[in-house]
Motif scaffolding. Structure first.
Motif, PDB file in Angstrom:
ATOM      1  N   ILE A 140     -17.881  -4.423   7.105  1.00 53.09           N
ATOM      2  CA  ILE A 140     -17.397  -5.826   6.830  1.00 53.09           C
ATOM      3  C   ILE A 140     -16.312  -5.180   5.901  1.00 53.09           C
ATOM      4  O   ILE A 140     -15.063  -6.384   6.404  1.00 53.09           O
ATOM      5  N   GLU A 141     -16.817  -5.407   4.632  1.00 53.94           N
ATOM      6  CA  GLU A 141     -15.389  -5.125   3.822  1.00 53.94           C
ATOM      7  C   GLU A 141     -14.416  -3.800   4.416  1.00 53.94           C
ATOM      8  O   GLU A 141     -12.918  -4.086   3.990  1.00 53.94           O
ATOM      9  N   ARG A 144     -12.064  -6.139   6.314  1.00 54.16           N
ATOM     10  CA  ARG A 144     -11.324  -7.018   5.815  1.00 54.16           C
ATOM     11  C   ARG A 144     -10.416  -6.323   5.302  1.00 54.16           C
ATOM     12  O   ARG A 144      -8.745  -6.196   5.283  1.00 54.16           O
ATOM     13  N   GLU A 170     -22.613  -9.563  12.312  1.00 53.73           N
ATOM     14  CA  GLU A 170     -21.853  -9.947  11.377  1.00 53.73           C
ATOM     15  C   GLU A 170     -20.677  -8.831  11.678  1.00 53.73           C
ATOM     16  O   GLU A 170     -19.348  -9.985  11.658  1.00 53.73           O
ATOM     17  N   LEU A 171     -20.772  -8.435  11.569  1.00 50.71           N
ATOM     18  CA  LEU A 171     -19.180  -7.156  11.800  1.00 50.71           C
ATOM     19  C   LEU A 171     -18.496  -8.119  13.305  1.00 50.71           C
ATOM     20  O   LEU A 171     -17.090  -8.454  13.264  1.00 50.71           O
ATOM     21  N   HIS A 173     -18.929 -10.927  14.425  1.00 48.55           N
ATOM     22  CA  HIS A 173     -18.324 -12.164  14.315  1.00 48.55           C
ATOM     23  C   HIS A 173     -17.565 -12.189  12.951  1.00 48.55           C
ATOM     24  O   HIS A 173     -16.540 -13.066  13.091  1.00 48.55           O
ATOM     25  N   GLU A 174     -17.175 -11.385  12.114  1.00 47.21           N
ATOM     26  CA  GLU A 174     -15.940 -11.073  11.355  1.00 47.21           C
ATOM     27  C   GLU A 174     -14.326 -10.850  12.009  1.00 47.21           C
ATOM     28  O   GLU A 174     -13.936 -11.562  11.522  1.00 47.21           O
ATOM     29  N   ARG A 175     -14.674 -10.122  13.115  1.00 46.01           N
ATOM     30  CA  ARG A 175     -13.273 -10.053  13.917  1.00 46.01           C
ATOM     31  C   ARG A 175     -12.983 -10.934  14.850  1.00 46.01           C
ATOM     32  O   ARG A 175     -11.746 -10.917  14.835  1.00 46.01           O
ATOM     33  N   GLU A 177     -13.807 -14.253  14.200  1.00 46.30           N
ATOM     34  CA  GLU A 177     -12.793 -15.039  13.500  1.00 46.30           C
ATOM     35  C   GLU A 177     -11.190 -14.526  12.868  1.00 46.30           C
ATOM     36  O   GLU A 177     -10.903 -15.853  12.745  1.00 46.30           O
ATOM     37  N   ASN A 178     -11.335 -13.663  12.599  1.00 46.16           N
ATOM     38  CA  ASN A 178      -9.686 -13.632  12.929  1.00 46.16           C
ATOM     39  C   ASN A 178      -9.294 -12.128  13.745  1.00 46.16           C
ATOM     40  O   ASN A 178      -9.204 -11.035  13.089  1.00 46.16           O
TER      41      ASN A 178
END
Length: 203
Positions: A140-141, A144, A170-171, A173-175, A177-178
């Motif tokens: 994830i980091e 980001r 979670e990964l 979802h991160e993408r 969201e952005n």
């Protein structure tokens, strides 16, 4: 032919001066991986800028230093066939190549850490631990980081490529969201004696 670094740099006075400043630096705490990579990342961004799309390939590599008996600060990166622990470091890197030719453009980032065994978690459901406390959080980091750097390259689309280690919610979802960058999951399938790769986009 074998050469010293100074001989290899020849008449590049600035490079020689920079080398001696590096090895003689009084504050070793400031010589972290991010600081060392900073000028390289800047050059990578310049190579990326003229291209409409690039592939950012993320992966982890175990560095085996078990033969260095006096080395400190190592972690456990695995076990061999005799269940002997392998001492070393784990390197997570983001390597950029051109989309059409696969030409290497450089690194966008890298992190190196010493994995720790956590006996208190043995036998427990890993889903009960926060994602920030898991090793997978480094993926994830890394994502980001490409999202942040994409702001400096408005004409270039960054396509992140990750393997099966990146298969966690979670990964994705991160993408979601952005969605300023793309994210692909590579998958190898064995057909007979051949190993073929395919791509699965994250939506």
């Amino acid at each position: 032919a074998e050469q010293t670094l100074v001989q290899a740099l020849k008449a590049d006075t600035a490079a020689v001066t920079g080398y001696y400043r590096f090895v003689d630096h009084p504050n070793h705490e400031s010589l972290c991986l991010d600081t060392i990579l900073q000028p390289h990342v800047q050059r990578t961004l310049r190579r990326m800028a003229p291209l409409p799309r690039v592939l950012v390939v993320h992966d982890e590599t175990d560095l085996n230093f078990s033969s260095l008996a006096e080395c400190e600060g190592l972690g456990v990166v695995g076990k061999n066939q005799t269940q002997t622990e392998t001492q070393g470091l784990r390197l997570h890197s983001s390597f950029v190549v051109s989309e059409t030719t696969g030409l290497p453009l450089g690194l966008l980032g890298a992190s190196c850490f010493a994995p720790e065994l956590k006996p208190e978690r043995k036998g427990k459901d890993s889903r009960n631990f926060p994602i920030e406390e898991k090793e997978t959080f480094r993926w994830i980091e890394s994502l980001r980081q490409t999202m942040e750097l994409s702001k400096r390259l408005p004409q270039t689309r960054l396509i992140n490529v990750m393997d099966r280690e990146a298969d966690f919610f979670e990964l994705f979802h991160e993408r979601r969201e952005n969605p300023c960058v793309d994210l692909l999951r590579s998958e190898e399938r064995r057909v007979g004696k051949e190993c073929r790769s395919r791509w699965s986009p994250y939506h």
